[in-house]
Design an enzyme around this catalytic site. Structure first.
Site, PDB file in Angstrom:
ATOM      1  N   LYS A 182       0.825  -1.253   0.000  1.00  0.00           N
ATOM      2  CA  LYS A 182       0.462   0.043  -0.032  1.00  0.00           C
ATOM      3  C   LYS A 182       1.376   1.437   0.294  1.00  0.00           C
ATOM      4  O   LYS A 182       1.495   1.413   1.309  1.00  0.00           O
ATOM      5  CB  LYS A 182      -1.230  -0.053   1.114  1.00  0.00           C
ATOM      6  N   VAL A 219      -7.052   1.943   3.582  1.00  0.00           N
ATOM      7  CA  VAL A 219      -6.225   0.483   3.119  1.00  0.00           C
ATOM      8  C   VAL A 219      -5.593   0.230   4.287  1.00  0.00           C
ATOM      9  O   VAL A 219      -5.585  -1.320   4.508  1.00  0.00           O
ATOM     10  CB  VAL A 219      -6.035   0.637   2.071  1.00  0.00           C
ATOM     11  N   GLY A 220      -4.294   1.088   4.630  1.00  0.00           N
ATOM     12  CA  GLY A 220      -3.677   0.498   5.597  1.00  0.00           C
ATOM     13  C   GLY A 220      -4.481   0.037   6.750  1.00  0.00           C
ATOM     14  O   GLY A 220      -3.903  -1.309   7.591  1.00  0.00           O
ATOM     15  N   GLU A 258       9.633   1.146  10.882  1.00  0.00           N
ATOM     16  CA  GLU A 258      10.259   2.534  10.345  1.00  0.00           C
ATOM     17  C   GLU A 258      10.016   3.862  10.632  1.00  0.00           C
ATOM     18  O   GLU A 258       8.958   4.469   9.399  1.00  0.00           O
ATOM     19  CB  GLU A 258      10.850   1.900   9.025  1.00  0.00           C
ATOM     20  N   CYS A 291      14.386  10.115   6.343  1.00  0.00           N
ATOM     21  CA  CYS A 291      14.839  10.506   7.596  1.00  0.00           C
ATOM     22  C   CYS A 291      15.519   9.862   8.795  1.00  0.00           C
ATOM     23  O   CYS A 291      15.230  10.202   9.820  1.00  0.00           O
ATOM     24  CB  CYS A 291      13.743   8.883   7.753  1.00  0.00           C
ATOM     25  N   GLU A 392      10.645  16.433  14.816  1.00  0.00           N
ATOM     26  CA  GLU A 392      10.722  15.899  13.124  1.00  0.00           C
ATOM     27  C   GLU A 392      10.016  16.968  11.893  1.00  0.00           C
ATOM     28  O   GLU A 392       9.345  17.263  11.709  1.00  0.00           O
ATOM     29  CB  GLU A 392      10.514  14.121  12.876  1.00  0.00           C
TER      30      GLU A 392
HETATM   31  P1  NAD Z   1       2.921   9.245   7.246  1.00  0.00           P
HETATM   32  O1  NAD Z   1       2.855   8.237   8.464  1.00  0.00           O
HETATM   33  O2  NAD Z   1       2.098   9.807   7.110  1.00  0.00           O
HETATM   34  O3  NAD Z   1       2.173   7.436   6.032  1.00  0.00           O
HETATM   35  C1  NAD Z   1       2.983   6.452   5.664  1.00  0.00           C
HETATM   36  C2  NAD Z   1       1.777   5.604   5.415  1.00  0.00           C
HETATM   37  O4  NAD Z   1       0.363   5.069   6.166  1.00  0.00           O
HETATM   38  C3  NAD Z   1       1.236   5.916   4.303  1.00  0.00           C
HETATM   39  O5  NAD Z   1       1.116   5.067   3.051  1.00  0.00           O
HETATM   40  C4  NAD Z   1      -0.131   6.421   5.340  1.00  0.00           C
HETATM   41  O6  NAD Z   1      -1.121   6.446   3.464  1.00  0.00           O
HETATM   42  C5  NAD Z   1      -0.778   5.421   5.801  1.00  0.00           C
HETATM   43  N1  NAD Z   1      -1.475   6.015   6.624  1.00  0.00           N
HETATM   44  C6  NAD Z   1      -1.204   6.508   7.569  1.00  0.00           C
HETATM   45  N2  NAD Z   1      -2.219   6.568   8.745  1.00  0.00           N
HETATM   46  C7  NAD Z   1      -2.801   5.243   8.236  1.00  0.00           C
HETATM   47  C8  NAD Z   1      -2.704   4.332   9.643  1.00  0.00           C
HETATM   48  N3  NAD Z   1      -4.259   5.129  10.588  1.00  0.00           N
HETATM   49  N4  NAD Z   1      -3.610   3.496   9.402  1.00  0.00           N
HETATM   50  C9  NAD Z   1      -1.969   2.744   8.292  1.00  0.00           C
HETATM   51  N5  NAD Z   1      -1.744   3.651   7.573  1.00  0.00           N
HETATM   52  C10 NAD Z   1      -1.489   4.395   7.850  1.00  0.00           C
HETATM   53  O7  NAD Z   1       4.279   9.208   6.528  1.00  0.00           O
HETATM   54  P2  NAD Z   1       4.024  10.355   5.593  1.00  0.00           P
HETATM   55  O8  NAD Z   1       3.940  11.341   5.673  1.00  0.00           O
HETATM   56  O9  NAD Z   1       3.984   9.397   4.476  1.00  0.00           O
HETATM   57  O10 NAD Z   1       6.063   9.734   5.858  1.00  0.00           O
HETATM   58  C11 NAD Z   1       6.651  10.786   6.588  1.00  0.00           C
HETATM   59  C12 NAD Z   1       7.627  10.292   6.858  1.00  0.00           C
HETATM   60  O11 NAD Z   1       8.082   9.160   7.256  1.00  0.00           O
HETATM   61  C13 NAD Z   1       8.645  10.673   8.486  1.00  0.00           C
HETATM   62  O12 NAD Z   1       8.426  10.387   9.323  1.00  0.00           O
HETATM   63  C14 NAD Z   1       9.710   9.769   7.652  1.00  0.00           C
HETATM   64  O13 NAD Z   1      10.431  10.105   8.997  1.00  0.00           O
HETATM   65  C15 NAD Z   1       9.615   8.891   7.946  1.00  0.00           C
HETATM   66  N6  NAD Z   1       9.396   7.615   7.064  1.00  0.00           N
HETATM   67  C16 NAD Z   1      10.798   6.949   7.953  1.00  0.00           C
HETATM   68  C17 NAD Z   1      11.098   5.704   6.953  1.00  0.00           C
HETATM   69  C18 NAD Z   1      12.913   4.624   7.445  1.00  0.00           C
HETATM   70  O14 NAD Z   1      12.952   3.930   7.242  1.00  0.00           O
HETATM   71  N7  NAD Z   1      12.546   5.216   9.170  1.00  0.00           N
HETATM   72  C19 NAD Z   1      11.531   5.855   5.421  1.00  0.00           C
HETATM   73  C20 NAD Z   1      11.335   7.039   5.608  1.00  0.00           C
HETATM   74  C21 NAD Z   1      10.092   7.661   6.051  1.00  0.00           C
END
Ligand code: NAD
Length: 488
Positions: A182, A219-220, A258, A291, A392
């Protein structure tokens, strides 16, 4: 103009539209224009994907035929590599990658990551002979098996979508799991193409399903709560990670996360080429949307004034080195969306209110086009207890904090909820190593070494995550362990 190929769902070996042909727009971060359309999945579509992944796991030999999987995954890598130009196109138009960044982590880094996973695959132990043991007066021959855990739901973010998609899909499939991917709502095309190319490579129906949706949650959460899904691998924000853990608890899923970071970059007073090292610390790569990007720069009080001067010059020198779509030397473009731009700018305002000094940047740049551009930004005179040092920001914002001595640097680096990456720079390697060993974070670079590559485990301490991705350890996250005792 629609620059991107139409993004469809991949369910049970079929590339198809969402139920009711629902689609949504993909917005280009460089222009704010619509550049593509993606299938907008319903809950029924997700259910179909889960059922398909379940069937492929339970009723085919995907999980047990290690050699066959390795061959198919090698083919998959080759097909991905053959489509590099399309992947670069998607990374640029959809994720807002600058051309120079596409040649690094966005596309080439992801492709070499897939190769690294194939290279570590032979080191995964599927079976271990633990020998014969006499217990309770009789002999038992013991065996430990490592088996694929089952159906994995992979939920990914938008910042480096191919890299994260490959890390999860590559590792899970090599382990023998079947997968429902997803992608984030803003980067569906990079997910959709993973499904299409998997089919082209001959990956069997149901083994990899891709479900895109404009809704960030639906979806998540369906994946997280469905009892047919055995594992969730999530990359994203810490807040969503916590929610996923909570929502996954009733079905006792294996969950690995992650999450975010606020990594420290410690430059000691004896660092070789001190000025150049400080100048290279500006947060610009992919507009700081990484990240593990070291966004807290820790410099010695004894050389603080010098460091600030160097930074001022470095930012001034960078003014015309970002924001050009076609320049292959540029590694910084826009941030992903208007929403992210507003979020980053709210931190810029907060930094000023907290009393930090804005040394460079801090402005939105509407003159660069209709996209979401923020100047490379730097705050100095920052205290580690300020929110801009603790939270962050996920944008091109560096905060600079002085330290007194090595102990103080370690204390500041570890005084964070996060623990993802870190950097130590010193002419004295053993001194740097002493500090690196004491940093509570999952990936530390000493003197510019690469700690984040496809064959090394990557993941966070504390609120930066649970579990490891990439490397042999990353594949093993998708395995269950079974002990068998045979009476001799
Ligand atoms: P986000 O947490 O908003 O969303 C990540 C994913 O989760 C998306 O696909 C989103 O649609 C889904 N999602 C959102 N709410 C959900 C729920 N309640 N249940 C299931 N799925 C849900 O993050 P973002 O804004 O897409 O990405 C940025 C974040 O990702 C930053 O905090 C960054 O540090 C982190 N990140 C971490 C790594 C790592 O490897 N540690 C790598 C890249 C990004």
């Amino acid at each position: 103009m629609l620059m991107l190929p139409e993004s469809s769902l991949c369910i049970d070996g079929v590339i198809r539209p969402a139920t009711g042909n629902k689609t949504y727009d993909i917005i280009c971060p460089w222009t704010g224009d619509v550049v593509g359309r993606a299938a907008d999945a319903s809950v029924e579509d997700v259910q179909a994907a889960i059922a398909s992944a379940r069937r492929a796991f339970d009723h085919t030999d995907w999980s047990t035929q290690h050699e066959m999987r390795f061959k198919l995954m090698t083919k998959y890598r080759d097909v991905l590599v053959a489509n590099r130009d399309t992947l670069v196109l998607i990374a640029r138009h959809e994720a807002g990658s600058a051309l120079g960044a596409a040649f690094r982590a966005h596309v080439d880094g992801a492709l070499s990551g897939m190769t690294a996973l194939l290279e570590v695959f032979p080191s995964v132990k599927w079976e271990e002979d633990r020998g014969r043991k006499n217990e309770y007066g009789f002999d038992t021959e013991r065996l430990v098996l490592h088996e694929a855990i089952g159906v994995a739901g992979a939920i990914t973010p938008w910042n480096v979508p191919l890299y994260v998609n490959v890390g999860k899909v590559g590792s899970a499939l090599l382990a023998g799991c079947t997968v429902i991917l997803k992608p984030a709502p803003t980067t569906p095309a990079m997910g959709a193409i993973m499904g299409e190319l998997a089919l082209e490579a001959g990956i069997p129906p149901g083994v990899l399903n891709v479900v895109t949706s404009s809704d960030p949650v639906i979806v998540g959460e369906t994946l997280v709560t469905d009892p047919r899904v055995d594992l969730i691998t999530f990359t994203g924000s810490t807040a969503v990670g916590k929610r996923i853990m909570e929502k996954g608890a009733p079905t006792l899923k294996r969950i690995f996360l992650e999450l975010g970071g606020k990594s420290a970059n410690i430059i000691l007073e004896d660092a070789p080429d001190f000025a150049q090292t400080v100048a290279r610390s500006i947060v610009v790569f992919h507009a700081g949307q990484g990240c593990a990007t070291p966004t807290r720069l820790l410099v010695p009080r004894s050389r603080y004034a010098e460091a600030v001067k160097v930074l001022e010059m470095a930012y001034a020198g960078f003014a015309d080195k970002w924001g050009n779509f076609d320049d292959p030397t540029h590694v910084m473009g826009p941030v992903i969306s208007k929403r992210q731009l507003d979020r980053v700018m709210s931190y810029v305002e907060l930094g000023k209110k907290e009393g930090a000094r804005l040394l460079a940047g801090g402005k939105v740049r509407t003159d660069l086009g209709g996209g979401f551009f923020i100047e490379p930004t730097c705050f100095v005179d920052v205290r580690n207890d300020m929110r801009i040092a603790q939270e962050e920001i996920f944008g091109p914002v560096l905060v600079v904090i002085p330290f007194e001595d090595d102990e103080d640097a370690i204390r500041i680096a570890n005084d964070s909820d996060y623990g993802l990456g870190g950097v130590v720079m010193s002419a004295d390697r053993s001194r740097a190593m002493r500090i690196a060993r004491r940093m509570r974070a999952g990936a530390i670079s000493v003197n510019g070494g690469m700690s984040i590559t496809g064959d090394l485990p990557f993941g966070g301490y504390k609120h930066s995550g649970v579990g490891r991705e990439w490397g042999r350890e990353g594949i093993e996250e998708y395995l269950e362990t079974k002990a068998i005792g045979v009476r001799a």
